[in-house]
Scaffold this motif. Structure first.
Motif, PDB file in Angstrom:
ATOM      1  N   ILE A 123       3.036  -0.004 -10.872  1.00  0.00           N
ATOM      2  CA  ILE A 123       4.349  -0.316 -10.531  1.00  0.00           C
ATOM      3  C   ILE A 123       5.380  -0.852 -10.690  1.00  0.00           C
ATOM      4  O   ILE A 123       4.606  -1.961 -11.523  1.00  0.00           O
ATOM      5  N   ARG A 154       5.213   1.127   0.292  1.00  0.00           N
ATOM      6  CA  ARG A 154       5.620   1.005  -1.197  1.00  0.00           C
ATOM      7  C   ARG A 154       6.453   0.442  -1.774  1.00  0.00           C
ATOM      8  O   ARG A 154       7.854   0.362  -1.117  1.00  0.00           O
ATOM      9  N   GLN A 195      -2.075  -0.047 -10.515  1.00  0.00           N
ATOM     10  CA  GLN A 195      -1.099   0.183  -9.475  1.00  0.00           C
ATOM     11  C   GLN A 195       0.186   0.829  -9.595  1.00  0.00           C
ATOM     12  O   GLN A 195       0.032   2.058  -9.107  1.00  0.00           O
ATOM     13  N   ASP A 242       0.956  -1.267   0.004  1.00  0.00           N
ATOM     14  CA  ASP A 242      -0.573   0.122  -0.131  1.00  0.00           C
ATOM     15  C   ASP A 242       0.708   1.547   0.506  1.00  0.00           C
ATOM     16  O   ASP A 242       2.324   1.448   0.290  1.00  0.00           O
ATOM     17  N   ASP A 243       0.609   2.246   0.528  1.00  0.00           N
ATOM     18  CA  ASP A 243       0.844   4.057   0.380  1.00  0.00           C
ATOM     19  C   ASP A 243       2.329   3.788   1.123  1.00  0.00           C
ATOM     20  O   ASP A 243       3.150   4.149   0.844  1.00  0.00           O
TER      21      ASP A 243
END
Length: 304
Positions: free
Chosen positions: A281, A250, A279, A246-247
């Motif tokens: 990523i 990361r 996302q 998540d944030d």
């Protein structure tokens, strides 16, 4: 009684459980050597051509244990590690696959795990063969289970501690000491340095902190990744790792390790890549087989 335990396949998930169980039964547990080129060559010669790399590696470890003169080889059949998840068909048929490739092997001890890794019932026959009563087998199993569960909890606590330290550094106005790379794949690919050419060490030397799925609990919400219920255990574990990014936690990127010819991965990998793209990523897929070379793999990682 010498019982061989191959350092391959499910050993990287349940090896401590099985080693401790056999030890408490009074067996002399003999581990196969760490994976090396000789392991791969021996396994490739014995295993059928259509087998994936992990199966060939396993066959090489079994051959190594035969050379060590063990009386038995402990090779459980894992069909369902939990109530709602399965392993792949080849994994569920490991005892037959190995037996058919060498009739001169020591006898296999193959308890069938079908619904729960924490159930002692499948191990009673193994205990009987090794001269233990049902009560002794049950006691040995639960002692081993407690030790294995403790190791699992300690691994998760170490991850939380590392995250806490990283987050404190960021809150104090500086970047975290280590950037994070999520390494996903079957544990026998991510944890066996002989297969992945010491990938974890390579990344750590370049200043990255590594997280793997064995450090996490299973997370709900996997519908965000898969269109239907994910019944492969490996898919659940990999999905849990991605959902944890998540944030706060990361990752700079995700490296997916897969074996050429792996049926479940061919399905799972597609949805993992789509989720990571949504996302934002960066991700890299490394497909391993017996032709994979260290130089090429490290070059791809460095370019990533």
């Amino acid at each position: 009684m010498k019982v061989g335990l191959p350092r391959a396949m499910h050993f990287y998930s349940y090896g401590l459980l099985w080693y401790t169980f056999l030890e408490h039964l009074g067996a002399q547990v003999v581990l196969s050597d760490l994976t090396n080129q000789k392991t791969l060559e021996a396994g490739t010669k014995k295993m059928v051509d259509t087998a994936c790399l992990p199966l060939k590696i396993l066959r090489g470890h079994v051959e190594n244990l035969k050379e060590k003169g063990v009386d038995y080889i402990f090779l459980p059949r894992i069909v369902k590690p939990s109530e709602d998840t399965y392993t792949c068909p080849k994994s569920a048929g490991l005892p037959e696959l190995i037996f058919q490739t060498g009739r001169d092997l020591p006898p296999l001890l193959s308890p069938e795990i079908d619904g729960s890794i924490s159930d002692p019932q499948p191990y009673y026959e193994t205990g009987l063969i090794l001269g233990a009563s049902k009560k002794q087998t049950q006691k040995a199993f639960f002692q081993a289970l407690r030790r294995w569960q403790l190791q699992q909890n300690q691994s998760k606590m170490r991850k939380k501690l590392a995250e806490s330290q990283s987050n404190r550094g960021a809150k104090n106005g500086g970047a975290s000491a280590f950037k994070t790379i999520a390494l996903i794949g079957h544990p026998y690919l991510t944890e066996d340095s002989g297969i992945n050419f010491h990938l974890k060490e390579v990344l750590k030397q370049r200043g990255y902190r590594i997280v793997t799925s064995d450090q996490l609990r299973r997370l709900s919400g996997q519908g965000r990744i898969y269109p239907k219920f994910m019944f492969w255990q490996s898919g659940h574990d990999m999905g849990s790792l991605l959902l944890s990014l998540d944030d706060v936690n990361r990752a700079e990127g995700v490296i997916m390790l897969t074996a050429f010819g792996c049926g479940p991965d061919s399905y799972i990998e597609t949805y993992l890549r789509q989720y990571l793209d949504r996302q934002g990523i960066p991700h890299l897929t490394l497909t391993l087989d017996e032709q994979t070379g260290e130089a090429g793999l490290i070059t791809r990682v460095e370019a990533f």
